[in-house]
Design a protein around this motif. Structure first.
Motif, PDB file in Angstrom:
ATOM      1  N   PRO B 140       0.813  -1.225   0.000  1.00  0.00           N
ATOM      2  CA  PRO B 140       0.000   0.000   0.000  1.00  0.00           C
ATOM      3  C   PRO B 140       0.850   1.281   0.000  1.00  0.00           C
ATOM      4  O   PRO B 140       0.514   2.242  -0.699  1.00  0.00           O
ATOM      5  CB  PRO B 140      -0.803  -0.106   1.305  1.00  0.00           C
ATOM      6  N   GLN B 141       1.948   1.277   0.747  1.00  0.00           N
ATOM      7  CA  GLN B 141       2.799   2.478   0.779  1.00  0.00           C
ATOM      8  C   GLN B 141       3.385   2.750  -0.608  1.00  0.00           C
ATOM      9  O   GLN B 141       3.446   3.897  -1.064  1.00  0.00           O
ATOM     10  CB  GLN B 141       3.933   2.286   1.796  1.00  0.00           C
ATOM     11  N   LEU B 142       3.784   1.667  -1.264  1.00  0.00           N
ATOM     12  CA  LEU B 142       4.366   1.777  -2.600  1.00  0.00           C
ATOM     13  C   LEU B 142       3.351   2.359  -3.580  1.00  0.00           C
ATOM     14  O   LEU B 142       3.669   3.246  -4.391  1.00  0.00           O
ATOM     15  CB  LEU B 142       4.819   0.380  -3.034  1.00  0.00           C
ATOM     16  N   ALA B 143       2.100   1.875  -3.493  1.00  0.00           N
ATOM     17  CA  ALA B 143       1.038   2.380  -4.384  1.00  0.00           C
ATOM     18  C   ALA B 143       0.835   3.876  -4.160  1.00  0.00           C
ATOM     19  O   ALA B 143       0.688   4.648  -5.116  1.00  0.00           O
ATOM     20  CB  ALA B 143      -0.255   1.608  -4.128  1.00  0.00           C
ATOM     21  N   ALA B 144       0.845   4.280  -2.893  1.00  0.00           N
ATOM     22  CA  ALA B 144       0.643   5.700  -2.583  1.00  0.00           C
ATOM     23  C   ALA B 144       1.791   6.536  -3.154  1.00  0.00           C
ATOM     24  O   ALA B 144       1.569   7.589  -3.748  1.00  0.00           O
ATOM     25  CB  ALA B 144       0.540   5.888  -1.072  1.00  0.00           C
ATOM     26  N   MET B 145       3.018   6.033  -2.995  1.00  0.00           N
ATOM     27  CA  MET B 145       4.176   6.794  -3.490  1.00  0.00           C
ATOM     28  C   MET B 145       4.192   6.870  -5.014  1.00  0.00           C
ATOM     29  O   MET B 145       4.642   7.855  -5.587  1.00  0.00           O
ATOM     30  CB  MET B 145       5.475   6.150  -2.989  1.00  0.00           C
ATOM     31  N   LEU B 146       3.714   5.812  -5.658  1.00  0.00           N
ATOM     32  CA  LEU B 146       3.687   5.805  -7.127  1.00  0.00           C
ATOM     33  C   LEU B 146       2.438   6.498  -7.659  1.00  0.00           C
ATOM     34  O   LEU B 146       2.286   6.676  -8.867  1.00  0.00           O
ATOM     35  CB  LEU B 146       3.727   4.353  -7.651  1.00  0.00           C
ATOM     36  N   ASP B 147       1.527   6.815  -6.735  1.00  0.00           N
ATOM     37  CA  ASP B 147       0.276   7.490  -7.070  1.00  0.00           C
ATOM     38  C   ASP B 147      -0.564   6.661  -8.054  1.00  0.00           C
ATOM     39  O   ASP B 147      -1.015   7.149  -9.091  1.00  0.00           O
ATOM     40  CB  ASP B 147       0.567   8.883  -7.655  1.00  0.00           C
ATOM     41  N   VAL B 148      -0.695   5.378  -7.726  1.00  0.00           N
ATOM     42  CA  VAL B 148      -1.549   4.494  -8.546  1.00  0.00           C
ATOM     43  C   VAL B 148      -2.559   3.808  -7.631  1.00  0.00           C
ATOM     44  O   VAL B 148      -2.390   3.771  -6.405  1.00  0.00           O
ATOM     45  CB  VAL B 148      -0.722   3.415  -9.294  1.00  0.00           C
ATOM     46  N   ALA B 149      -3.602   3.265  -8.256  1.00  0.00           N
ATOM     47  CA  ALA B 149      -4.621   2.544  -7.478  1.00  0.00           C
ATOM     48  C   ALA B 149      -4.015   1.276  -6.882  1.00  0.00           C
ATOM     49  O   ALA B 149      -3.057   0.712  -7.419  1.00  0.00           O
ATOM     50  CB  ALA B 149      -5.790   2.187  -8.379  1.00  0.00           C
ATOM     51  N   HIS B 150      -4.618   0.822  -5.775  1.00  0.00           N
ATOM     52  CA  HIS B 150      -4.130  -0.378  -5.104  1.00  0.00           C
ATOM     53  C   HIS B 150      -5.311  -1.275  -4.757  1.00  0.00           C
ATOM     54  O   HIS B 150      -6.280  -0.822  -4.149  1.00  0.00           O
ATOM     55  CB  HIS B 150      -3.376   0.028  -3.828  1.00  0.00           C
ATOM     56  N   ILE B 151      -5.240  -2.517  -5.164  1.00  0.00           N
ATOM     57  CA  ILE B 151      -6.250  -3.492  -4.741  1.00  0.00           C
ATOM     58  C   ILE B 151      -5.526  -4.515  -3.858  1.00  0.00           C
ATOM     59  O   ILE B 151      -4.583  -5.177  -4.317  1.00  0.00           O
ATOM     60  CB  ILE B 151      -6.933  -4.190  -5.936  1.00  0.00           C
ATOM     61  N   PRO B 152      -5.952  -4.639  -2.598  1.00  0.00           N
ATOM     62  CA  PRO B 152      -5.235  -5.528  -1.674  1.00  0.00           C
ATOM     63  C   PRO B 152      -5.813  -6.944  -1.634  1.00  0.00           C
ATOM     64  O   PRO B 152      -6.944  -7.177  -2.081  1.00  0.00           O
ATOM     65  CB  PRO B 152      -5.443  -4.846  -0.323  1.00  0.00           C
ATOM     66  N   PHE B 153      -5.052  -7.878  -1.088  1.00  0.00           N
ATOM     67  CA  PHE B 153      -5.495  -9.255  -0.783  1.00  0.00           C
ATOM     68  C   PHE B 153      -6.211  -9.910  -1.972  1.00  0.00           C
ATOM     69  O   PHE B 153      -7.280 -10.486  -1.837  1.00  0.00           O
ATOM     70  CB  PHE B 153      -6.423  -9.258   0.439  1.00  0.00           C
ATOM     71  N   VAL B 154      -5.620  -9.805  -3.138  1.00  0.00           N
ATOM     72  CA  VAL B 154      -6.287 -10.279  -4.360  1.00  0.00           C
ATOM     73  C   VAL B 154      -6.190 -11.805  -4.462  1.00  0.00           C
ATOM     74  O   VAL B 154      -5.111 -12.380  -4.292  1.00  0.00           O
ATOM     75  CB  VAL B 154      -5.662  -9.605  -5.605  1.00  0.00           C
ATOM     76  N   THR B 155      -7.337 -12.429  -4.716  1.00  0.00           N
ATOM     77  CA  THR B 155      -7.349 -13.882  -4.913  1.00  0.00           C
ATOM     78  C   THR B 155      -7.673 -14.257  -6.360  1.00  0.00           C
ATOM     79  O   THR B 155      -7.538 -15.410  -6.758  1.00  0.00           O
ATOM     80  CB  THR B 155      -8.387 -14.553  -3.997  1.00  0.00           C
ATOM     81  N   HIS B 156      -8.138 -13.259  -7.120  1.00  0.00           N
ATOM     82  CA  HIS B 156      -8.432 -13.508  -8.536  1.00  0.00           C
ATOM     83  C   HIS B 156      -8.521 -12.153  -9.228  1.00  0.00           C
ATOM     84  O   HIS B 156      -9.004 -11.189  -8.631  1.00  0.00           O
ATOM     85  CB  HIS B 156      -9.774 -14.242  -8.693  1.00  0.00           C
ATOM     86  N   PHE B 157      -8.046 -12.073 -10.453  1.00  0.00           N
ATOM     87  CA  PHE B 157      -8.280 -10.825 -11.204  1.00  0.00           C
ATOM     88  C   PHE B 157      -8.379 -11.130 -12.680  1.00  0.00           C
ATOM     89  O   PHE B 157      -7.922 -12.165 -13.156  1.00  0.00           O
ATOM     90  CB  PHE B 157      -7.197  -9.777 -10.906  1.00  0.00           C
ATOM     91  N   GLU B 158      -9.033 -10.213 -13.383  1.00  0.00           N
ATOM     92  CA  GLU B 158      -9.158 -10.361 -14.836  1.00  0.00           C
ATOM     93  C   GLU B 158      -9.203  -8.979 -15.466  1.00  0.00           C
ATOM     94  O   GLU B 158      -9.543  -8.002 -14.783  1.00  0.00           O
ATOM     95  CB  GLU B 158     -10.432 -11.140 -15.190  1.00  0.00           C
ATOM     96  N   PHE B 159      -8.871  -8.932 -16.730  1.00  0.00           N
ATOM     97  CA  PHE B 159      -8.932  -7.665 -17.450  1.00  0.00           C
ATOM     98  C   PHE B 159     -10.331  -7.501 -18.031  1.00  0.00           C
ATOM     99  O   PHE B 159     -10.810  -8.374 -18.764  1.00  0.00           O
ATOM    100  CB  PHE B 159      -7.878  -7.634 -18.559  1.00  0.00           C
ATOM    101  N   VAL B 160     -11.012  -6.410 -17.697  1.00  0.00           N
ATOM    102  CA  VAL B 160     -12.332  -6.153 -18.288  1.00  0.00           C
ATOM    103  C   VAL B 160     -12.181  -5.337 -19.560  1.00  0.00           C
ATOM    104  O   VAL B 160     -13.075  -5.278 -20.390  1.00  0.00           O
ATOM    105  CB  VAL B 160     -13.286  -5.440 -17.292  1.00  0.00           C
TER     106      VAL B 160
END
Lengths: 377, 271
Positions: B140-160
């Motif tokens: 989360p700290q890294l996401a804030a410093m890079l100024d990008v969105a952060h999704i935590p504790f991901v168990t699955h993801f897909e590109f919409v």
């Protein structure tokens, strides 16, 4: 001498250990119950590239060599001696093609053996005994551009899963009258015969190969006519004995881990039995046997990678590691007491598996003869 | 799907199969690396394995490039070599004696500088927490410093779509579905995938490959922003947690005892 493993060898050992623990370990019990080879395990071994470790890259392998193979077989043997033995037998069948096969034969068979599309086995031993290959009776009679093979091989590991057989058969008289051939399993006249019921190495099948009027192209001969014994002996020493020794190393490592676990966990007289000197002597013997066997095995494998002549060193590694595996497994069973005899504890399996290795790829007595010749000149 | 520029942040940890003792340096509040001293091998941390696996699968699907990155001592090369053997295209070791004693904020600052140095990226993937510190803060700290969105504790993801990801986050028995546009940082749980084992071909392929070494000067980080000097937090102590079952036997008439049991469970917050 530098006895440390390189970074790459350490990565290889760690990777194969993780693979064996996650992929093979869950299937050991099923193999114990059925005695059958797990096709899934073979597929996974192939996917990891473990079948082609001694196949040159130009034929689809990695050509990482004998020391890398030793680490692989040891780590797999630590989890399942049966799978390690099956794997090393496949390597054994690849060796004569790499060392004595013509370019066409190599191109035809090695890529499939590296990818796992084809599985191999070595068919030398006959009912006359494995220690006297000069007494082999299987015949190979030349008929035009084919040989016609007839005979029966026994104690052939992987015979029932193999797609390729390396068959040694008689083309003349005496020890120099033998030739080696690659025979495809689909060829008319060759088939796996009786499957043996072994008390160990369950998951690596062993049985007969029946050969009846089997026509094999001359092009499938490995080396010149009459070179069969030389080709087979070199492969058995270089790959069969080191592979058997590596399997024994794996059993030794497993014995030590099991013995230490039990010694630390089992309480007697209010403290772990590890506090008892009687147990400490047993554990120290297993530890020492593992260290000595490793040094001998790694020395043999390194010498092979250096193309050095090392039959006595290989014999010493095979003799010591297999005998040490048997006595260490016995000690591990003893440390477990009555539990050591129960199927739910693995030490009894180590004991049964280790015993099978003594006679494989040349008996302990044959190993002694090789070492005696080197010592006596 | 377009090709993706992916970064997997990994932490090398002593092989969890090995046993070793940990010890804290009371002056700095940092953990001494006793495992390194006795030669315990460094491996990719458990959840970081999942992060690297997710990045590699994405590359296999869409094409592109995976960089594996870690901030650590040179001993971490072992883990980066493993990442190359898995199939990472590039391995970057952020290492400098000045980085020693970094807390999560200083670690994230150094990683962010290294990621910026890599140029534009599509996704950064991290383990949700580390096997060592277990804080779960660096991602989360890294996401804030890079100024990008952060999704935590991901168990699955897909590109919409080519530039948008839908992910399932799971924590403490709950889950949420979140969407975010690229560039994006996700931290992953262990159930997201089954990490691979390096193949022999992979190990051979990693042989002799360069591991990039970037120090504080390379990243343009002032001395007071990194390591212990750049860390606002200190560990004041380490204690072993012990758990024990509480046993209580209730005797008497079953109906009365059941009532007592229910009351007890309410008091304990179970019901």
């Amino acid at each position: 001498m530098d006895f440390r493993l390189s970074e790459e060898q350490k990565l290889l050992r760690r990777t194969v250990r993780e693979f064996a623990e996650s992929v093979i370990a869950p299937r050991v019990q099923a193999m114990e119950e059925t005695g059958e080879t797990s096709k899934e395990v073979i597929g996974e071994l192939a996917k990891q590239g473990l079948l082609g470790v001694c196949i040159p890259p130009e034929y689809g392998g990695t050509g990482m060599g004998s020391m890398a193979r030793m680490l692989i077989v040891e780590e797999i043997g630590r989890v399942s001696a049966a799978v390690a033995f099956m794997l090393q037998t496949m390597h054994l069948s690849i060796d004569p093609i790499v060392s004595a096969g013509g370019d066409e034969v190599k191109k035809r068979y090695l890529p499939g053996l590296a990818s796992g599309e084809h599985l191999g086995c070595m068919a030398v031993t006959e009912s006359t005994g494995g220690s006297d290959p000069a007494g082999l009776r299987t015949q190979a009679n030349l008929d035009g551009d084919h040989y016609i093979l007839n005979g029966r091989k026994v104690f052939i590991s992987n015979a029932h899963v193999a797609d390729l057989f390396i068959v040694v058969a008689r083309t003349g008289e005496g020890a120099k009258g033998l030739s080696a051939f690659v025979v495809e399993a689909g060829t008319q006249g060759i088939r796996a015969g009786r499957k043996e019921h072994k008390f160990g190495l369950k998951g690596c099948t062993t049985g007969e190969v029946v050969i009846e009027n089997c026509r094999v192209p001359v092009a499938n001969r490995l080396g010149d006519e009459g070179q069969g014994l030389k080709v087979a002996f070199a492969a058995i020493s270089r790959s069969g004995r080191t592979g058997t020794a590596g399997t024994a190393l794996g059993i030794l490592a497993a014995c030590l881990e099991a013995a230490v676990k039990q010694a630390n966990e089992r309480q007697l007289y209010g403290e772990p039995i590890a506090k008892l000197q009687g147990i400490q002597w047993q554990v120290s013997d297993i530890w020492m046997d593992l260290q000595v066997a490793r040094l001998l095995c790694y020395q043999a494998a390194t010498l092979i990678d250096q193309n050095a002549r090392c039959d006595p060193e290989v014999a010493a590694a095979k003799f010591y590691a297999t005998e040490a595996a048997v006595r260490s497994a016995k000690k591990a069973v003893d440390i477990y007491g009555g539990y050591g005899y129960l199927n739910e504890y693995p030490v009894q399996r180590y004991y049964r598996d280790a015993e099978c290795l003594i006679a494989s790829a040349g008996t302990a007595e044959v190993m002694r003869i090789i070492m005696a010749k080197a010592a006596l000149g | 799907m377009r090709e993706l520029n992916l970064i997997a942040c990994i932490k090398s940890v002593p092989d969890p199969r090995s046993s070793f003792k940990s010890e804290m340096d009371p002056k700095t509040g940092t953990v001494r690396r006793l495992a390194d001293e006795i030669g315990i091998p460094r491996v990719i941390g458990p959840l970081d394995r999942n992060a690297l696996e997710a990045a590699l699968r994405l590359k296999e699907l869409a094409g592109g490039r995976v960089r594996a990155m870690t901030m650590d001592s040179p001993a971490a090369e072992e883990a980066l070599r493993e990442a190359l053997a898995w199939g990472a295209d590039e391995a970057i070791l952020i290492s400098d004696p000045a980085f020693a004693g970094a807390d999560t904020l200083a670690t994230a600052r150094s990683l962010a500088a290294a990621i910026r140095k890599c140029g534009p990226f599509d996704m950064v993937l991290c383990g949700a927490w580390s096997y060592h510190g277990n804080t779960g803060q660096v991602g989360p700290q890294l996401a804030a410093m890079l100024d990008v969105a952060h999704i935590p504790f991901v168990t699955h993801f897909e590109f919409v779509s080519d530039t948008r990801v839908r992910a399932r986050s799971e924590w403490e028995g709950e889950y949420a579905i979140a969407e975010a546009g690229l560039p994006l940082l996700i931290t992953v749980n262990e159930t997201i995938n089954q990490p691979r084992h390096a193949t022999l071909m992979g190990i051979m392929g990693a042989r002799g490959r360069e591991i990039l070494h970037w120090d504080a000067a390379t990243l343009g980080l002032p001395a007071d922003t990194v390591g212990l000097a750049g860390s606002p937090s200190r560990v004041t102590g380490i204690a072993l947690m012990s758990t024990a079952r509480k046993k209580e036997v209730m005797r008497g008439d079953p109906e009365a005892v059941v009532g007592q049991l229910l009351e007890k469970l309410r008091q304990e917050g179970v019901l």
